[in-house]
Write an enzyme that holds these catalytic residues in place. Structure first.
Site, short mmCIF file in Angstrom:
data_model
loop_
_atom_site.label_atom_id
_atom_site.label_comp_id
_atom_site.label_asym_id
_atom_site.label_seq_id
_atom_site.Cartn_x
_atom_site.Cartn_y
_atom_site.Cartn_z
N ALA A 278 0.66 -1.37 0.10
CA ALA A 278 0.48 -0.02 0.05
C ALA A 278 0.88 1.36 -0.01
O ALA A 278 0.20 2.43 0.48
CB ALA A 278 -0.71 -0.13 0.59
N ASN B 152 2.82 -2.73 7.67
CA ASN B 152 4.34 -3.11 7.38
C ASN B 152 4.75 -2.10 5.61
O ASN B 152 5.74 -2.14 5.53
CB ASN B 152 3.67 -4.38 6.25
CG ASN B 152 3.06 -5.25 7.03
OD1 ASN B 152 3.77 -5.79 8.47
ND2 ASN B 152 1.71 -6.20 7.61
N HIS C 298 -0.07 7.93 3.46
CA HIS C 298 0.72 8.10 3.47
C HIS C 298 1.50 9.25 3.07
O HIS C 298 1.79 8.68 1.68
CB HIS C 298 1.60 6.55 3.34
CG HIS C 298 0.35 5.01 4.15
ND1 HIS C 298 0.68 4.69 5.10
CD2 HIS C 298 -0.05 3.95 3.61
CE1 HIS C 298 -0.01 3.87 5.27
NE2 HIS C 298 -0.35 3.44 4.65
#
Length: 267
Positions: A121, A189, A219
């Site tokens: 992701a 992760n 992010h």
């Protein structure tokens, strides 16, 4: 063109998405097996083309050349060690678990296996790995998530941090990806993958924000190196599992395509 038998460990949102793509057809790739907790109670699936066997994670390597890890981090070693000892490829999504079992990298080297960490992701791992061939001065990652995607994280429980009902963004963690991998095993992760691509899990700086105004995981990565300074941001649409972005499964499929494709784009 090489041909690979693919196994999937875990049959949740990501595992099912990857299985559906393999069943629909990916050149040079065959869905050979799926590992579930109880093969005798395996889900009934109307496959179009694939005829996978349902098996346990310990026996998955016997059926495959490549194994995609989509299982809980708690069973990471039980799954990974037989695959790597057999000299096969392991596509790892639980990169945080890899930190806790980093001796498996040596296992892979000794037995000619390979650990592949797809982008998942996050974005920009190719640029970070390229920058790491020179000198990276700093890597900072800032993650903002909807509150529901962080509820139940061990770090919040252990530190008595209550975010249910907050009305403004709240910084809940600042530290390293190594620390976050323990405190947020189902969430970060991506931060571990960024650290493995760059300057490591102890020198990378990570901030985690709970933001009640968000519907997507956000992010942002900022890198300063001797070859380039760059920043990147991604807003992920959640999958059926709100802790996982939809693009995660697609990154696995893209990584599998690179194993056999006549053209590879990106580092």
């Amino acid at each position: 063109m090489n041909s690979y038998r693919v196994g999937i460990a875990g049959f949740g949102a990501i595992g099912q998405a990857v299985a559906q793509s393999l069943d629909a057809g990916l050149p040079g790739l065959t869905l050979a097996a799926v590992a579930v907790r109880d093969p005798q109670a395996a889900p009934a699936v109307a496959w179009q083309n694939a005829k996978p066997v349902f098996t346990t994670i310990g026996e998955l390597a016997d059926h495959c050349d490549v194994v995609v890890e989509c299982a809980p981090a708690a069973v990471f070693r039980e799954l990974a060690e037989p695959v790597l000892t057999a000299g096969k490829k392991l596509v790892v999504l639980s990169s945080g678990a890899l930190l806790r079992h980093d001796d498996l990298i040596e296992v892979a080297r000794r037995h000619h296996g390979q650990i592949l960490v797809p982008s998942g992701a996050i974005l920009g791992l190719d640029a970070i790995t390229a920058a790491a061939e020179g000198e990276i001065h700093s890597v900072t990652m800032i993650t903002r998530k909807p509150v529901r995607g962080l509820l139940g994280a061990p770090y919040l429980t252990d530190n008595n941090i209550d975010i249910d009902g907050i009305t403004e963004p709240r910084l809940i963690f600042r530290g390293s990806p190594r620390e976050a991998a323990v405190g947020f095993p189902a969430n970060l992760n991506v931060a571990v993958s960024v650290s493995l691509a760059g300057i490591g899990p102890d020198r990378t700086t990570l901030e985690i924000w709970a933001d009640p105004s968000l519907e997507r995981n956000v992010h942002r990565v900022e890198v300063v190196s001797d070859s380039a300074s760059f920043s990147m941001e991604i807003q992920n649409i959640p999958s059926a599992n709100p802790k996982t972005g939809r693009i995660t499964a697609q990154s696995v499929i893209a990584a599998l395509r690179k194993l056999t494709g006549p053209l590879r784009v990106g580092t």
